[in-house]
Scaffold this active site. Structure first.
Site, PDB file in Angstrom:
ATOM      1  N   PRO A   9     -24.306  32.753 -21.892  1.00  0.00           N
ATOM      2  CA  PRO A   9     -23.127  32.187 -22.539  1.00  0.00           C
ATOM      3  C   PRO A   9     -21.953  31.887 -21.605  1.00  0.00           C
ATOM      4  O   PRO A   9     -21.655  32.675 -20.704  1.00  0.00           O
ATOM      5  CB  PRO A   9     -22.723  33.256 -23.573  1.00  0.00           C
ATOM      6  CG  PRO A   9     -23.457  34.478 -23.191  1.00  0.00           C
ATOM      7  CD  PRO A   9     -24.696  34.039 -22.475  1.00  0.00           C
ATOM      8  N   ASN A  10     -21.355  30.748 -21.854  1.00  0.00           N
ATOM      9  CA  ASN A  10     -20.145  30.259 -21.184  1.00  0.00           C
ATOM     10  C   ASN A  10     -20.370  29.753 -19.767  1.00  0.00           C
ATOM     11  O   ASN A  10     -19.464  29.182 -19.162  1.00  0.00           O
ATOM     12  CB  ASN A  10     -19.027  31.320 -21.200  1.00  0.00           C
ATOM     13  CG  ASN A  10     -18.602  31.651 -22.610  1.00  0.00           C
ATOM     14  OD1 ASN A  10     -18.299  30.754 -23.392  1.00  0.00           O
ATOM     15  ND2 ASN A  10     -18.612  32.919 -22.954  1.00  0.00           N
ATOM     16  N   ARG A  17     -13.440  26.011 -15.843  1.00  0.00           N
ATOM     17  CA  ARG A  17     -12.444  27.019 -16.192  1.00  0.00           C
ATOM     18  C   ARG A  17     -12.568  28.219 -15.255  1.00  0.00           C
ATOM     19  O   ARG A  17     -13.614  28.457 -14.670  1.00  0.00           O
ATOM     20  CB  ARG A  17     -12.641  27.490 -17.653  1.00  0.00           C
ATOM     21  CG  ARG A  17     -12.672  26.376 -18.680  1.00  0.00           C
ATOM     22  CD  ARG A  17     -11.314  25.729 -18.866  1.00  0.00           C
ATOM     23  NE  ARG A  17     -10.319  26.680 -19.345  1.00  0.00           N
ATOM     24  CZ  ARG A  17     -10.076  26.940 -20.627  1.00  0.00           C
ATOM     25  NH1 ARG A  17     -10.750  26.311 -21.557  1.00  0.00           N
ATOM     26  NH2 ARG A  17      -9.167  27.819 -20.982  1.00  0.00           N
ATOM     27  N   TYR A  22     -14.885  32.368 -10.852  1.00  0.00           N
ATOM     28  CA  TYR A  22     -16.261  31.845 -10.790  1.00  0.00           C
ATOM     29  C   TYR A  22     -16.426  30.649  -9.843  1.00  0.00           C
ATOM     30  O   TYR A  22     -17.505  30.072  -9.773  1.00  0.00           O
ATOM     31  CB  TYR A  22     -16.730  31.466 -12.207  1.00  0.00           C
ATOM     32  CG  TYR A  22     -16.712  32.637 -13.157  1.00  0.00           C
ATOM     33  CD1 TYR A  22     -17.576  33.714 -12.970  1.00  0.00           C
ATOM     34  CD2 TYR A  22     -15.813  32.695 -14.227  1.00  0.00           C
ATOM     35  CE1 TYR A  22     -17.559  34.808 -13.818  1.00  0.00           C
ATOM     36  CE2 TYR A  22     -15.788  33.792 -15.091  1.00  0.00           C
ATOM     37  CZ  TYR A  22     -16.667  34.836 -14.878  1.00  0.00           C
ATOM     38  OH  TYR A  22     -16.647  35.920 -15.712  1.00  0.00           O
ATOM     39  N   ASN A  71     -28.882  35.013 -15.108  1.00  0.00           N
ATOM     40  CA  ASN A  71     -27.483  35.435 -15.279  1.00  0.00           C
ATOM     41  C   ASN A  71     -27.239  35.421 -16.780  1.00  0.00           C
ATOM     42  O   ASN A  71     -27.032  34.370 -17.389  1.00  0.00           O
ATOM     43  CB  ASN A  71     -26.520  34.493 -14.563  1.00  0.00           C
ATOM     44  CG  ASN A  71     -25.078  35.007 -14.632  1.00  0.00           C
ATOM     45  OD1 ASN A  71     -24.772  35.893 -15.431  1.00  0.00           O
ATOM     46  ND2 ASN A  71     -24.207  34.447 -13.812  1.00  0.00           N
ATOM     47  N   ALA A  74     -22.215  37.529 -20.559  1.00  0.00           N
ATOM     48  CA  ALA A  74     -21.715  38.714 -21.260  1.00  0.00           C
ATOM     49  C   ALA A  74     -22.831  39.495 -21.964  1.00  0.00           C
ATOM     50  O   ALA A  74     -22.691  40.699 -22.201  1.00  0.00           O
ATOM     51  CB  ALA A  74     -20.644  38.300 -22.267  1.00  0.00           C
ATOM     52  N   GLU A  95     -31.836  39.880 -11.841  1.00  0.00           N
ATOM     53  CA  GLU A  95     -30.524  39.752 -12.493  1.00  0.00           C
ATOM     54  C   GLU A  95     -29.506  39.299 -11.461  1.00  0.00           C
ATOM     55  O   GLU A  95     -29.441  39.872 -10.371  1.00  0.00           O
ATOM     56  CB  GLU A  95     -30.137  41.129 -13.058  1.00  0.00           C
ATOM     57  CG  GLU A  95     -28.735  41.175 -13.652  1.00  0.00           C
ATOM     58  CD  GLU A  95     -28.358  42.590 -14.128  1.00  0.00           C
ATOM     59  OE1 GLU A  95     -29.240  43.479 -14.200  1.00  0.00           O
ATOM     60  OE2 GLU A  95     -27.161  42.791 -14.399  1.00  0.00           O
ATOM     61  N   HIS A  97     -25.313  37.913 -10.777  1.00  0.00           N
ATOM     62  CA  HIS A  97     -23.942  37.673 -11.237  1.00  0.00           C
ATOM     63  C   HIS A  97     -23.167  36.999 -10.125  1.00  0.00           C
ATOM     64  O   HIS A  97     -23.344  37.333  -8.944  1.00  0.00           O
ATOM     65  CB  HIS A  97     -23.254  38.984 -11.626  1.00  0.00           C
ATOM     66  CG  HIS A  97     -23.982  39.683 -12.724  1.00  0.00           C
ATOM     67  ND1 HIS A  97     -23.937  39.251 -14.015  1.00  0.00           N
ATOM     68  CD2 HIS A  97     -24.832  40.744 -12.694  1.00  0.00           C
ATOM     69  CE1 HIS A  97     -24.713  40.022 -14.755  1.00  0.00           C
ATOM     70  NE2 HIS A  97     -25.274  40.928 -13.970  1.00  0.00           N
ATOM     71  N   ARG A 104     -14.712  44.730 -11.438  1.00  0.00           N
ATOM     72  CA  ARG A 104     -14.009  44.158 -12.592  1.00  0.00           C
ATOM     73  C   ARG A 104     -13.786  45.227 -13.678  1.00  0.00           C
ATOM     74  O   ARG A 104     -13.850  46.417 -13.395  1.00  0.00           O
ATOM     75  CB  ARG A 104     -14.792  42.938 -13.092  1.00  0.00           C
ATOM     76  CG  ARG A 104     -14.939  41.862 -11.994  1.00  0.00           C
ATOM     77  CD  ARG A 104     -15.594  40.621 -12.486  1.00  0.00           C
ATOM     78  NE  ARG A 104     -14.798  39.944 -13.500  1.00  0.00           N
ATOM     79  CZ  ARG A 104     -15.225  38.943 -14.253  1.00  0.00           C
ATOM     80  NH1 ARG A 104     -16.451  38.490 -14.100  1.00  0.00           N
ATOM     81  NH2 ARG A 104     -14.436  38.397 -15.139  1.00  0.00           N
TER      82      ARG A 104
HETATM   83  O1  CA2 Z   1     -20.197  37.232 -12.754  1.00  0.00           O
HETATM   84  C1  CA2 Z   1     -21.046  36.785 -13.534  1.00  0.00           C
HETATM   85  O2  CA2 Z   1     -21.890  35.959 -13.197  1.00  0.00           O
HETATM   86  C2  CA2 Z   1     -21.017  37.201 -15.011  1.00  0.00           C
HETATM   87  O3  CA2 Z   1     -22.368  37.322 -15.452  1.00  0.00           O
HETATM   88  C3  CA2 Z   1     -20.301  36.102 -15.747  1.00  0.00           C
HETATM   89  C4  CA2 Z   1     -20.080  36.417 -17.227  1.00  0.00           C
HETATM   90  C5  CA2 Z   1     -19.451  37.782 -17.400  1.00  0.00           C
HETATM   91  O4  CA2 Z   1     -19.363  38.096 -18.774  1.00  0.00           O
HETATM   92  C6  CA2 Z   1     -20.230  38.864 -16.679  1.00  0.00           C
HETATM   93  O5  CA2 Z   1     -19.558  40.085 -16.853  1.00  0.00           O
HETATM   94  C7  CA2 Z   1     -20.346  38.546 -15.213  1.00  0.00           C
HETATM   95  C8  CA2 Z   1     -19.152  35.400 -17.864  1.00  0.00           C
HETATM   96  C9  CA2 Z   1     -19.569  34.011 -17.707  1.00  0.00           C
HETATM   97  C10 CA2 Z   1     -18.432  33.141 -18.129  1.00  0.00           C
HETATM   98  O6  CA2 Z   1     -18.489  31.992 -17.337  1.00  0.00           O
HETATM   99  C11 CA2 Z   1     -17.387  31.213 -17.272  1.00  0.00           C
HETATM  100  C12 CA2 Z   1     -17.417  30.231 -16.319  1.00  0.00           C
HETATM  101  C13 CA2 Z   1     -16.333  29.430 -16.173  1.00  0.00           C
HETATM  102  C14 CA2 Z   1     -15.234  29.599 -17.003  1.00  0.00           C
HETATM  103  C15 CA2 Z   1     -15.224  30.584 -17.961  1.00  0.00           C
HETATM  104  C16 CA2 Z   1     -16.320  31.400 -18.102  1.00  0.00           C
END
Ligand code: CA2
Length: 142
Positions: A9-10, A17, A22, A71, A74, A95, A97, A104
């Site tokens: 997700p996301n 964003r 990221y 990946n 969340a 896995e 990230h 964090r």
């Molecule tokens: O660091 C990572 O790759 C995470 O898996 C990213 C997840 C986060 O919930 C994990 O704790 C760590 C969030 C992905 C959200 O991705 C976005 C990318 C651009 C803008 C907003 C969110």
């Protein structure tokens, strides 16, 4: 070799964003570079914001591909369904990230899925994905 990258997700918002967390590269342009760097390897890509769709993709490729780079976003921190799917298939899952989840918020320090994964790579930005691919491809080289 066939490798499936799965983003949760996301992660479709990468490069759009929160670039301070990221990065500012979108995944499609990164993927093009990755495929160029591994011309002998078939690298498939799937992204979904839906937990069940991620489970379905793991089932779909999890008995025929050489590796899955996951990946889970969340869902990493919450999903018993993903852990069970990872444990149910024979393909090794790595896995990844982008960020270092241990630097964090506390709730990101625990991964629900790590126990089923072959290994975990985090904190190297998008290079985390390349390192995971290297771990799969490289393990057949030496
Ligand atoms: O660091 C990572 O790759 C995470 O898996 C990213 C997840 C986060 O919930 C994990 O704790 C760590 C969030 C992905 C959200 O991705 C976005 C990318 C651009 C803008 C907003 C969110």
């Amino acid at each position: 070799m066939k490798i499936q990258i799965i983003n949760g997700p996301n992660l479709n918002l990468l490069g759009v964003r929160e670039p301070e967390v990221y990065g500012s590269t979108n995944f499609d342009s990164f993927l093009a570079k990755l495929r160029k760097a591994y011309p002998q390897t078939q690298i498939e890509y799937f992204q979904s914001n839906t937990e069940g769709a991620l489970v379905d993709k793991i089932h779909e490729v999890g008995f025929s591909f050489d590796g899955i780079v996951l990946n889970a976003g969340a869902y990493t921190h919450t999903s018993v369904a993903l852990l069970d799917a990872i444990k149910a298939v024979s393909t090794p899952v790595i896995e990844v990230h982008i960020s270092n989840i241990h630097q964090r918020e506390e709730f990101r320090h625990h991964s629900m899925i790590s126990a089923g994964c072959k290994g975990v790579i985090c904190g190297f930005g998008l290079d985390s994905y390349r390192l995971a691919i290297e771990a799969i491809v490289g393990s057949s080289r030496v």
